[in-house]
Write an enzyme that holds these catalytic residues in place. Structure first.
Site, PDB file in Angstrom:
ATOM      1  N   ARG A  65       0.829  -1.210   0.000  1.00 44.63           N
ATOM      2  CA  ARG A  65       0.000   0.000   0.000  1.00 44.63           C
ATOM      3  C   ARG A  65       0.865   1.262   0.000  1.00 44.63           C
ATOM      4  O   ARG A  65       0.533   2.255  -0.666  1.00 44.63           O
ATOM      5  CB  ARG A  65      -0.919  -0.020   1.222  1.00 44.63           C
ATOM      6  CG  ARG A  65      -1.912   1.142   1.294  1.00 44.63           C
ATOM      7  CD  ARG A  65      -2.948   0.862   2.374  1.00 44.63           C
ATOM      8  NE  ARG A  65      -3.927   1.940   2.470  1.00 44.63           N
ATOM      9  CZ  ARG A  65      -3.901   2.902   3.393  1.00 44.63           C
ATOM     10  NH1 ARG A  65      -2.923   2.915   4.288  1.00 44.63           N
ATOM     11  NH2 ARG A  65      -4.835   3.827   3.433  1.00 44.63           N
ATOM     12  N   HIS A  69       0.566   4.320  -2.665  1.00 44.74           N
ATOM     13  CA  HIS A  69       0.351   5.700  -2.251  1.00 44.74           C
ATOM     14  C   HIS A  69       1.527   6.595  -2.636  1.00 44.74           C
ATOM     15  O   HIS A  69       1.339   7.806  -2.820  1.00 44.74           O
ATOM     16  CB  HIS A  69       0.099   5.761  -0.742  1.00 44.74           C
ATOM     17  CG  HIS A  69      -1.286   5.354  -0.346  1.00 44.74           C
ATOM     18  ND1 HIS A  69      -1.926   5.850   0.764  1.00 44.74           N
ATOM     19  CD2 HIS A  69      -2.171   4.503  -0.929  1.00 44.74           C
ATOM     20  CE1 HIS A  69      -3.145   5.327   0.851  1.00 44.74           C
ATOM     21  NE2 HIS A  69      -3.303   4.496  -0.165  1.00 44.74           N
ATOM     22  N   ASN A  97      -3.346   8.860   4.449  1.00 47.76           N
ATOM     23  CA  ASN A  97      -2.201   8.241   5.116  1.00 47.76           C
ATOM     24  C   ASN A  97      -2.214   8.369   6.628  1.00 47.76           C
ATOM     25  O   ASN A  97      -1.665   7.512   7.329  1.00 47.76           O
ATOM     26  CB  ASN A  97      -0.897   8.861   4.586  1.00 47.76           C
ATOM     27  CG  ASN A  97      -0.695   8.637   3.106  1.00 47.76           C
ATOM     28  OD1 ASN A  97      -1.074   7.598   2.576  1.00 47.76           O
ATOM     29  ND2 ASN A  97      -0.107   9.615   2.423  1.00 47.76           N
ATOM     30  N   HIS A 196      -6.184  -5.980  -2.484  1.00 46.64           N
ATOM     31  CA  HIS A 196      -7.001  -6.067  -1.278  1.00 46.64           C
ATOM     32  C   HIS A 196      -7.325  -7.511  -0.921  1.00 46.64           C
ATOM     33  O   HIS A 196      -8.146  -7.756  -0.017  1.00 46.64           O
ATOM     34  CB  HIS A 196      -8.288  -5.256  -1.438  1.00 46.64           C
ATOM     35  CG  HIS A 196      -8.074  -3.790  -1.301  1.00 46.64           C
ATOM     36  ND1 HIS A 196      -9.094  -2.857  -1.394  1.00 46.64           N
ATOM     37  CD2 HIS A 196      -6.937  -3.056  -1.087  1.00 46.64           C
ATOM     38  CE1 HIS A 196      -8.594  -1.639  -1.242  1.00 46.64           C
ATOM     39  NE2 HIS A 196      -7.296  -1.736  -1.062  1.00 46.64           N
TER      40      HIS A 196
END
Length: 323
Positions: A65, A69, A97, A196
């Site tokens: 992740r 990001h 975040n 996910h």
């Protein structure tokens, strides 16, 4: 003679322009960028990542992740790793975040291990890209060769993080648009959403779905409500697995969950809600090989988003601050 000299000058100028242009593209990224300067890079990253996952399997999803990001905010440049200071505002406290992005200490540990074998050579941006790949493969997902050669940003953008990272409340059109804005297709978006299949989400990010939405399996909603109170502020940080079946194995169960209306996040279930991506979800649900192949392609493509190469950026000594 003069004409020949003029022609050579024009050719030289054209070559110079070409070099300048290619210096700002992904052309300098390659799988063997560190083959001579840091031959122990890949095994060093993997062994440190393996140790981290041995301590906590969830951390693999967290590192993956972080890479996502990072790349969505001005490219894959390690900007997400920078700490805030009295004179510098980074991305760690942007809405997507804050109290959510994690695993920074793992990247610190990997950086230290890499510095021990080849000091001052490998960027934090590349370390994050390699660690993300290793997280997937260690958790039984597909393997691929990572393109490297990125350099680290000296800047960050909290506003871009707030603007560019798609929130869990996104609808399908918003998801498609967010990915398109960084050069990723709808297929890339659906495949990357398959990440996910590992990891967990905070109650605050799925509360509205499990209490208010109708395209959700009722027993699944009831189960999730048991650890996520209806009232905002109560249990906000309580966690639930994004894939209720195999939350620490990288597989295609995430897509099977969507078909059964058991996507945890609103943005998850949007991929299978009577829209244009339903057929892809069915394909990945039935064919794990197709999912793995498309996921690898999308990860490589995402890693190509606006890297700093050549003389741009720097090789940080400490991933948390500029040199």
């Amino acid at each position: 003679m003069a004409t020949s000299l003029f022609s050579r000058s024009i050719l030289s100028l054209a070559l110079l322009v070409l070099v300048m242009l290619t210096g700002s593209t992904t052309a300098q990224l390659s799988t063997n960028f560190y083959s001579r300067s840091c031959s122990k890079l890949f095994p060093t990253v993997k062994s440190t990542m393996q140790s981290a996952i041995n301590r906590e399997k969830r951390i693999g999803a967290s590192i993956l992740r972080l890479f996502f990001h990072d790349c969505f905010v001005n490219g894959c440049d390690g900007s997400i790793l920078l700490d805030d200071t009295s004179s510098f505002t980074g991305e760690k406290n942007a809405a997507p975040n804050r109290r959510s992005a994690r695993g920074f200490e793992v990247i610190d540990n990997i950086k230290s291990a890499v510095e021990n074998v080849c000091p001052g050579v490998v960027s934090c941006a590349d370390i994050l890209a390699i660690a993300a790949r290793d997280s997937v493969s260690i958790l039984e997902g597909p393997k691929w060769e990572v393109k490297v050669g990125r350099r680290d940003a000296r800047t960050a953008s909290q506003s871009a993080a707030n603007r560019n990272i798609p929130p869990p409340t996104s609808n399908l059109n918003q998801l498609i648009s967010s990915f398109s804005n960084v050069g990723l297709s709808t297929r890339d978006m659906v495949a990357l959403s398959g990440a996910h299949t590992i990891g967990q989400a905070r109650c605050t990010n799925f509360r509205a779905r499990i209490y208010n939405e109708t395209n959700i399996d009722s027993s699944f909603a009831t189960t999730r409500q048991g650890n996520c109170p209806r009232s905002s502020g109560s249990g906000d940080d309580n966690l639930a697995p994004l894939d209720l079946q195999t939350p620490t194995d990288f597989d295609n169960n995430y897509f099977q969950n969507l078909i059964n209306r058991k996507g945890l996040l609103h943005s998850d279930q949007q991929l299978f809600n009577g829209g244009s991506t339903d057929s892809l979800v069915r394909t990945y649900s039935n064919n794990p090989g197709a999912f793995n192949s498309d996921f690898v392609s999308a990860m490589i493509k995402m890693g190509d988003i606006k890297p700093l190469t050549g003389s741009r950026g720097e090789i940080r000594k400490n991933c948390r601050r500029v040199n």
